[in-house]
Design a protein around this motif. Structure first.
Motif, short mmCIF file in Angstrom:
data_model
loop_
_atom_site.label_atom_id
_atom_site.label_comp_id
_atom_site.label_asym_id
_atom_site.label_seq_id
_atom_site.Cartn_x
_atom_site.Cartn_y
_atom_site.Cartn_z
N ARG A 432 3.24 4.88 -0.33
CA ARG A 432 3.44 3.45 -0.57
C ARG A 432 4.92 3.10 -0.55
N GLN A 433 5.76 3.96 -1.12
CA GLN A 433 7.20 3.70 -1.11
C GLN A 433 7.74 3.66 0.31
N LEU A 434 7.25 4.57 1.15
CA LEU A 434 7.70 4.58 2.55
C LEU A 434 7.30 3.29 3.25
N GLN A 435 6.08 2.85 2.98
CA GLN A 435 5.59 1.63 3.64
C GLN A 435 6.37 0.40 3.17
N GLN A 436 6.70 0.37 1.88
CA GLN A 436 7.43 -0.78 1.34
C GLN A 436 8.90 -0.73 1.72
N ARG A 437 9.45 0.48 1.73
CA ARG A 437 10.89 0.61 1.98
C ARG A 437 11.24 0.30 3.43
N ARG A 438 10.51 0.91 4.37
CA ARG A 438 10.70 0.72 5.80
C ARG A 438 12.19 0.67 6.17
N PRO A 439 12.92 1.77 5.98
CA PRO A 439 14.36 1.76 6.30
C PRO A 439 14.63 1.50 7.78
N GLU A 440 13.65 1.85 8.65
CA GLU A 440 13.86 1.61 10.07
C GLU A 440 13.92 0.12 10.37
N PHE A 441 13.08 -0.67 9.69
CA PHE A 441 13.13 -2.12 9.88
C PHE A 441 14.37 -2.72 9.22
#
Length: 652
Positions: A432-441
């Motif tokens: 969930r953190q990866l989905q919310q964080r989305r550093p690539e976006f």
């Protein structure tokens, strides 16, 4: 005759023990402080330019406010490898006196033979010091904290006065518990006044409010007694020999003495007690942990002033509630360093304490193994071997994840849920953190913002006459700086793509967007040349070029909007989000087509009105680079569209 002497004359030796224990605890404080003074003196002799610690408050609290002792460290000097200390025999006599006081309640009971022999050996050694020479061997023997492995008793040649004092202190704690005539909410107490009882109860109320967060870890044993005008409350915190705090309550004032082997944890507790109104003396934050090979414990005193009895009890309760967060603090900090910076690790532990979550649940559930397993479970698309959590999630994202994981682990441990459940929660939380964080976006969005800023600068410049050269040169330099920062983002994306496959598509998108940034930076440069070469520009040409720049600006704005929407797109996204995303990308397409037409129109105007070769060339370069920027923005929009559709489960 002293009260203890009177009791002894009655033949009731057991009644002496509480008073002896009180005196022994005071001697323990003095011994530790004198050893600190000794280390400070040795350090001053070796490095006279360094400031001496101010230990006046500690000396006053321990009853050692003697001028000769205050001045001892400053009088030390170096003689080759030795330290010359004029009052060394007097100091050793003082140590011997307090060692005897500290050992008395233990030696008068059935203590083990090894402890008795160690005390006798050290009393004899201290008495043998008759000159002012403090050799390195003697300093080490007095102060080192190196304990033999596996908890074995130290051999005579490896023993130190410091180790003996710590061992005696531990035995005194055990003896205090056995002497207790009653308990108040779990605290061993004796010889209390009636006014002491609600104060002890307040401290224990705070202790119990968080004590469950240590789970099965030993520690937090509390003893309380009255010593003359003072109420003494002692807590052993954990199993570490030098990790102890003693609270003295006199009237509406509290004095807390705290010792700790770890500088970081000492500073952490200082910050914790500031929230309760502590006033730390200046010396505590300057105690040098590197003395004595880094094994010297930290010793500090905090003072509290209360307006009334209710405020005093509230302070005692606040102190008690924060002690549990010291247990295994340094172990938790070291584990957290696998994932965040040093500052980040301390911040996570401080926030876990503030929220009354604690870190022991996380440690007992697997600690760093929970996080490593969660990273591995998400596969190479998210994490590769060697990736750090803070690189992927960012420092703030990593802190948030670790704090939430501590919360989940603590809740699971308190509900006696299996460790496997915590491991599953760790994986789901990380996903969930990866989905919310989305550093690539985040990276693409930041790059698109630079493109928008460049386009806005060009549009604003063309909204009026080209202007003078100085302003145009400043714009060109600003554009160059922005373009370089955009380049750095592309390099970051490429670096990520080397280790994480999911970043490859984002690296390509960044490269396409960067082509637009390059074209816009070139426009700013050309404008700096046009400032002095725009002969023959007609009103129509200026209007067309301004419209061309405005259209490119609109394309960058729609690209920013499309990226913001794409961040949250997925198979479960709302239809409105899909519609808004498609509308934004189509506006980029329409802008590109409009730029094609405007470029042709601009060229017709150039041929109609410009006869100067330099002006014609520069005007043509400007229009061409603006149209090129729209082409590159369209290519990036198509790539983003393909990515968004694949996330939504449809073909582009």
């Amino acid at each position: 005759m002293e009260k203890t002497g009177a009791i002894a004359s009655l033949g009731q030796q057991s009644l002496l023990l509480p008073a002896w224990v009180n005196a022994a605890l005071g001697a323990n404080d003095r011994l530790k402080l004198v050893l600190t003074v000794l280390q400070a003196a040795a350090a001053h002799a070796l490095a006279p330019q360094q400031a001496l610690p101010d230990l006046r408050h500690e000396m006053a609290a321990a009853g050692l406010d003697a001028p000769w002792l205050r001045e001892l460290a400053a009088s030390a000097s170096r003689d080759a490898e030795d330290v010359l200390l004029p009052e060394l025999p007097r100091l050793c006599a003082h140590l011997a006196q307090d060692l005897a006081i500290m050992a008395r309640p233990l030696l008068e009971t059935e203590t083990d033979a090894a402890t008795r022999q160690r005390c006798e050996r050290w009393l004899g050694r201290l008495a043998s010091v008759q000159d002012d020479v403090l050799s390195p061997a003697l300093l080490l023997a007095l102060t080192h904290g190196h304990r033999p492995k596996h908890g074995a008793a130290p051999k005579p040649e490896d023993d130190s006065l410091h180790l003996l004092v710590m061992d005696l202190h531990k035995q005194l704690n055990q003896l205090s518990a056995s002497l207790s005539s009653e308990r108040i909410d779990g605290a061993h107490v004796w010889q209390l006044d009636e006014a002491d009882r609600p104060r002890v109860a307040a401290f224990m109320r705070g202790l119990h409010s968080t004590a469950a967060l240590k789970f099965k870890h030993p520690g937090l044993d509390t003893a309380a007694t009255r010593d003359g005008e003072r109420l003494l409350i002692q807590n052993d915190i954990g199993t570490n020999d030098a990790h102890v705090l003693v609270i003295q309550v006199s009237g509406l004032q509290i004095s807390l003495t705290y010792s700790d082997l770890h500088r970081g944890r000492f500073q952490f507790f200082q910050q914790q007690l500031l929230q309760v109104g502590a006033q730390w003396s200046s010396a505590e934050s300057h105690v040098d942990a590197t003395l004595n090979h880094g094994e010297a414990y930290q010793l500090g005193t905090a003072r509290f002033e209360a307006a009334d009895e209710a405020a005093l009890q509230q302070q005692l309760e606040g102190i008690g509630a924060r002690i549990v967060f010291l247990i295994d603090w340094n172990r938790a900090r070291k584990r957290l360093l696998n994932f965040v910076s040093k500052e980040g690790a301390v911040a996570v532990l401080a926030e876990a304490a503030r929220l009354k979550i604690g870190h022991m649940g996380w440690l007992l559930s697997g600690g760093e193994r929970l996080v490593f397993d969660a990273m591995q479970a998400l596969g190479d698309d998210a994490f590769r071997i060697g990736d750090r959590l803070d690189v992927v999630l960012g420092e703030n994202g990593s802190r948030a994840y670790l704090l939430e994981l501590m919360h989940l682990a603590t809740a699971a441990m308190r509900q006696q849920q299996p460790a496997a459940l915590v491991a599953d929660e760790a994986r789901l939380l990380l996903a969930r953190q990866l989905q919310q964080r989305r550093p690539e976006f985040d990276l693409l969005g930041e790059h698109a913002a630079y493109c928008e800023a460049l386009a806005a600068m060009i549009s604003e410049a063309l909204s009026h006459a080209p202007g003078h050269g100085e302003a145009a040169a400043q714009r060109a330099q600003q554009a160059k700086n922005w373009e370089r920062q955009a380049d750095h983002l592309v390099m970051q994306a490429r670096e990520r793509a080397l280790h994480q496959p999911r970043w490859r598509v984002f690296a390509r998108l960044a490269e396409q967007s960067d082509d637009a940034a390059d074209a816009l930076e070139e426009c700013a440069f050309v404008l700096s040349l046009i400032a002095s070469h725009h002969k023959g520009w007609s009103k129509e040409l200026r209007a067309t070029l301004a419209q061309l720049a405005d259209t490119v600006l609109q394309a960058t704005q729609e690209q920013v909007k499309a990226l913001a929407i794409a961040r949250g797109l997925g198979a479960a996204s709302e239809a409105e989000d899909h519609d808004a995303f498609i509308a934004a990308t189509w506006k980029v397409l329409r802008a590109e087509r409009q730029c094609d037409e405007l470029l042709r129109e601009a060229k017709r105007h150039m041929l109609d009105c410009i006869s100067d070769p330099a002006s014609l060339m520069l005007a043509n370069d400007l229009a061409t680079q603006l149209e090129l920027a729209s082409d590159r923005l369209l290519a990036s929009a198509y790539g983003l569209r393909e990515l968004a559709f694949s996330k939504s489960g449809v073909k582009a």
